[in-house]
Design a protein around this motif. Structure first.
Motif, short mmCIF file in Angstrom:
data_model
loop_
_atom_site.label_atom_id
_atom_site.label_comp_id
_atom_site.label_asym_id
_atom_site.label_seq_id
_atom_site.Cartn_x
_atom_site.Cartn_y
_atom_site.Cartn_z
N SER A 30 38.63 36.93 38.83
CA SER A 30 37.42 36.38 38.22
C SER A 30 36.54 37.47 37.60
O SER A 30 35.91 37.24 36.58
N MET A 31 36.51 38.66 38.18
CA MET A 31 35.69 39.73 37.60
C MET A 31 36.24 40.18 36.26
O MET A 31 35.48 40.40 35.31
N CYS A 32 37.56 40.35 36.14
CA CYS A 32 38.15 40.73 34.86
C CYS A 32 37.95 39.64 33.81
O CYS A 32 37.66 39.93 32.66
N LYS A 34 35.48 37.50 33.61
CA LYS A 34 34.09 37.53 33.17
C LYS A 34 33.80 38.77 32.33
O LYS A 34 33.09 38.70 31.32
N SER A 65 31.37 47.24 39.67
CA SER A 65 31.66 45.84 39.97
C SER A 65 32.03 45.60 41.44
O SER A 65 32.04 44.47 41.89
N SER A 66 32.35 46.67 42.16
CA SER A 66 32.61 46.57 43.60
C SER A 66 32.44 47.97 44.19
O SER A 66 32.15 48.93 43.47
#
Length: 134
Positions: A30-32, A34, A65-66
């Protein structure tokens, strides 16, 4: 020596890779999704020491992002450029930013367990629910 060049959409951030590109991953997390505004993000894995900014490093934005991952982008045009995991000795370069021709290296789909529900993977590439085995 194999060398590749690339740049962001507006051309202010330019880079060179001095190594063969022998693996691509299509990340469905989901992060990639977005970060790229697309069904998945495609990255070329390259050794850290082989990646060199040629211009525009001062125009590079970073987003953590993390705990272990930093994503870079051009602050002028917003192009996503890199995925950097500080636990690795390589980084992911957004393949769409390459200008040099790239023969088709081995490719995999990763984090398919969280892929967009509206996208269907229709190729025969290997698929992994997490990261690809190394």
């Amino acid at each position: 020596m194999q060398s590749y060049t690339g740049k962001c959409l507006c051309g202010v951030v330019r880079y060179r890779i001095d190594a063969p590109i022998d693996q691509l991953t299509h990340c469905h997390c989901s992060m990639c999704r977005k970060a790229h505004g697309a069904a998945f993000a495609s990255y070329a894995s390259v050794p850290l020491e082989a990646f060199h900014f040629m211009s525009g490093k001062d125009q590079l934005g970073v987003y953590h992002s993390s705990a272990h991952v930093t994503r870079t982008f051009c602050i002028r045009c917003g192009s996503n450029l890199q995925f950097v995991d500080n636990r690795e000795h390589e980084l992911g370069v957004a393949v769409g930013t390459l200008d040099s021709p790239l023969p088709a290296p081995p490719q995999t789909h990763i984090f398919v367990d969280s892929k967009a529900d509206w996208y269907e993977i229709r190729d025969e590439l290997p698929q992994y629910n997490g990261d690809s085995p190394r």
